[in-house]
Structure formats: C-alpha cells, structure tokens
Design an enzyme around this catalytic site. Structure first.
Site, mmCIF file in Angstrom:
data_model
loop_
_atom_site.group_PDB
_atom_site.id
_atom_site.type_symbol
_atom_site.label_atom_id
_atom_site.label_comp_id
_atom_site.label_asym_id
_atom_site.label_seq_id
_atom_site.Cartn_x
_atom_site.Cartn_y
_atom_site.Cartn_z
ATOM 1 N N HIS A 54 29.980 43.185 84.324
ATOM 2 C CA HIS A 54 30.536 42.844 85.631
ATOM 3 C C HIS A 54 30.497 44.044 86.584
ATOM 4 C CE1 HIS A 54 32.847 39.155 83.932
ATOM 5 N NE2 HIS A 54 31.631 38.850 84.325
ATOM 6 N N HIS A 87 29.787 39.827 77.534
ATOM 7 C CA HIS A 87 31.048 39.074 77.416
ATOM 8 C C HIS A 87 30.996 37.994 76.348
ATOM 9 C CE1 HIS A 87 30.564 40.529 81.603
ATOM 10 N NE2 HIS A 87 31.717 41.079 81.286
ATOM 11 N N HIS A 137 37.187 33.298 82.860
ATOM 12 C CA HIS A 137 36.449 34.522 82.514
ATOM 13 C C HIS A 137 35.436 34.180 81.417
ATOM 14 C CE1 HIS A 137 35.517 38.528 80.994
ATOM 15 N NE2 HIS A 137 35.972 38.997 82.145
ATOM 16 N N GLU A 139 34.270 35.782 78.931
ATOM 17 C CA GLU A 139 34.658 36.099 77.548
ATOM 18 C C GLU A 139 35.585 35.019 76.989
ATOM 19 O OE1 GLU A 139 36.270 40.066 76.724
ATOM 20 O OE2 GLU A 139 37.429 39.154 75.100
ATOM 21 N N CYS A 207 40.271 46.129 73.619
ATOM 22 C CA CYS A 207 39.362 47.099 73.011
ATOM 23 C C CYS A 207 39.764 48.539 73.322
ATOM 24 C CB CYS A 207 37.934 46.825 73.470
ATOM 25 S SG CYS A 207 37.615 47.435 75.114
ATOM 26 N N ASN A 237 38.704 44.601 83.494
ATOM 27 C CA ASN A 237 39.357 45.874 83.142
ATOM 28 C C ASN A 237 39.527 46.763 84.367
ATOM 29 O OD1 ASN A 237 37.384 48.408 82.833
ATOM 30 N ND2 ASN A 237 36.218 46.554 82.408
HETATM 31 S S1 SF4 Z 1 33.857 48.014 74.530
HETATM 32 FE FE1 SF4 Z 1 35.476 46.737 75.439
HETATM 33 S S2 SF4 Z 1 35.124 46.715 77.654
HETATM 34 FE FE2 SF4 Z 1 33.277 47.467 76.664
HETATM 35 S S3 SF4 Z 1 32.001 45.639 76.459
HETATM 36 FE FE3 SF4 Z 1 33.118 45.898 74.535
HETATM 37 S S4 SF4 Z 1 34.958 44.663 74.744
HETATM 38 FE FE4 SF4 Z 1 34.095 44.918 76.812
#
Ligand code: SF4
Length: 337
Positions: A54, A87, A137, A139, A207, A237
């Site tokens: 994104h 995602h 979203h 994801e 994450c 994020n």
């Molecule tokens: S590390 Fe986290 S923010 Fe980055 S792509 Fe993976 S899940 Fe998404």
C-alpha cells in the site's frame, strides 16, 4: 520542488527526531522484489492483483517498469503471470487464477500466511474465530476467505458489545497484522470480559514491523510538537502511526505521501518535528521530507532507535523454483532504500 518551506523563527532550537525502525519491512521488501524479479525474468507485462504493497510511489514505480495492477484475476489475459500482493489472498482468488490458466506468484507476506494457517487450523477444530481487523482491508478479506463460515469480524472494542455468537465457550481470536497494539489489546480485553473462555492465538498476530514502528514513534511523540508520518492513505500501519503519535503526546501529526504535501502552517511555532514512515515506504521518500525540513531550518536530525531489525524472507517459491532460468533465489528482507 524544493525551497517551498520558509525558515521562520521559533523560540527554542529547531530539530528533527527521526524514528527507527521505520520504512520497509521484510514482507514489503520481498513483495516488491518479487515483482521486479518477475518482470526481469518473464518480461513485461506482469500482472499484480491489487496494490503489491500500500504505497502510491512504489506502485507508480513498478508500473513504469511494466507491471499492470488489476483488481481481480478475471481482468488478466489467460496464460499471463500474476503476482498476489503482500496482503494475501483467499483460496477463492487462487482458484480463480488457476481456472483462468494464470501463472501465479504468491508474494503474500509469510507473517500473513501464518495467520491464514491459524485460521485454517482453528476452523478444522470446529472453533469459531473472532478476527480483529478492518472491514474491506485486503488482508482481512484474504484471512476470512480461509474460514468464511467460521469467522466473525470485530473492528474495535465497541463492536464486541453487540457481538452475537453461537457458542461463547468455543471461541478463539486472531488479528490483522497491522493494527494498533494498544487498541487491539483493548478489544481483546473486552472480548475476555464478555467471553471468559475465549482462546488466545499461539503467538502475536500484529507483526514485528508494525509493533517496532509504533514503539519508536511513541518515544519520539512525547517530545514532538509535530509528527510527520510518510505513508499512503490506504496503508493501515501508516495511519495507525499517526493515531499512536497523537495518543502519545505529539501536539499534531499528519500523514503525507510526498514531502510536497507538508504545509508551511504545520511548522508555525514548532521546535521539534518527529518523522517516521510506514512499513511500505521506501527510504527515498523520507530523505525528501528531511531535505524539505532542512530548508525550513530543521537541519539538526537525531535518530531515536528502539530496535534493530534483521528479519529476512526468501523469495516466493515460484521464483525460487525458476532460479535455474535466471531468477535470483537469494534471501531478502530488512534492507531500506
Ligand atoms: S512484515 Fe508485517 S507489515 Fe510487513 S508485509 Fe509482513 S505483515 Fe505486513
């Protein structure tokens, strides 16, 4: 265009606090390189379902290199290569691509795949999943698609109060990877109050990159008159980083895609500017923000580092498999650019 911002006087010392970690995470790095490698190996065009990550700058750059972004697989000519975004996708999307004879490259972040696996496992155990995340979203759509009959979405603590479940003793919660850590824990606590027997996931779903960037901006925000977050409007994020900055003491916080969006009036009376960037933002965009701030007198830049990151992911298996044909199979991730 440089020299837009004026160096107006303030009472104290002008400075920038630059949050670290910021910018590219391992999953984004891998996904972007997957498209670049696919283009290099198979030639243009390579199709990509949804934005690979994104960020408008990343998408525009890949488009210039020959990637074509589509919303759905039925827009892609039969037999073409298609990359699934970081995602993640539902099994229905994978099947749609297979039925069309597309050659798929799955750039789903391994940390999103982990959540998919958890959803599949809990559904097989006949448990009902409460997924904490944002409706619409990509994801969330991908994760829910792995256990559509057994998943209910909850977006915030308030929605827990109206949640209707068949068996309150057979629940487990999971979450989107890019949420606010604090708000998610509020939602979880509310779930535990209403459903004391709800099971926790085996490990954190939010994450490491999302968490690390939030911890860093919390430390910066308490000393900042203004926080600038580099990131796109649809980057979950990045948007969370603005919210977290305001919650942790920044007097103002704004998100920008490009340095040209910084407004002169944001800097009125500002001594300390905090700067960070979301997990899908190349470092060049942060450098441009720092250059514009320097023009406005904020040339003193100090880094506030709260963690080291060295996680690396290997390329998607489809590209590794083709490595004899020239695709690079090296391990990736963690670098900034
Ligand atoms: S590390 Fe986290 S923010 Fe980055 S792509 Fe993976 S899940 Fe998404």
């Amino acid at each position: 265009m440089r020299n837009r911002l004026k160096d107006t006087p303030v009472i104290g010392r002008k400075r920038v606090l630059l949050a670290a970690p910021r910018g590219y995470c391992a999953g984004v790095d891998r996904a972007v390189i997957a498209v670049e490698k696919a283009l290099e190996h198979y030639g243009s065009p390579v199709y990509v379902r949804k934005q690979i990550v994104h960020n408008v700058h990343v998408v525009a750059t890949l488009e210039q290199q020959g990637a074509i972004f589509v919303d759905e697989v039925d827009e892609v000519p039969e037999g073409s290569h298609i990359v699934f975004s970081a995602h993640g996708v539902s099994p229905a999307v994978v099947k749609g691509a297979d039925d069309r004879g597309l050659l798929s490259i799955d750039a789903t972040c391994p940390l999103v795949t982990k959540v998919h696996r958890e959803a599949i496992r809990f559904a097989k155990q006949d448990q009902h999943i409460i997924l904490i995340g944002h409706a619409g979203h990509e994801e969330v759509e991908g994760t829910m698609g792995h256990a559509p009959e057994r998943t209910t979405l909850v977006q915030n603590p308030g929605e827990v109060d109206t949640l209707v479940v068949d068996d309150p003793d057979n629940l487990v919660w999971l979450s989107q990877t890019t949420l606010s850590v604090d708000e998610t824990m509020e939602t979880v606590n509310r779930l535990r109050q209403r459903f004391p027997n709800i099971q926790n996931p085996p490990s954190d779903d939010i994450c490491y990159a999302t968490q690390n960037r939030q911890v860093a901006i919390k430390k910066v925000a308490k000393d900042a008159d203004l926080v600038i977050v580099v990131g796109s409007a649809n980057s979950s994020n990045s948007v969370r980083l603005v919210e977290v900055a305001l919650e942790y003491g920044a007097k103002a916080a704004y998100r920008v895609d490009y340095s040209s969006e910084i407004q002169q009036e944001w800097l009125d009376g500002v001594e300390t500017v905090g700067v960070t960037s979301g997990a899908s933002v190349p470092e060049v965009l942060v450098d441009e923000v720092l250059a514009e701030l320097s023009d406005a007198g904020y040339a003193d830049v100090g880094e506030v580092k709260t963690a080291e990151e060295d996680l690396m992911f290997s390329l998607p298996k489809e590209l590794r498999k083709d490595s004899t044909g020239g695709v690079d199979s090296r391990a990736l991730g963690g670098r900034t650019r």
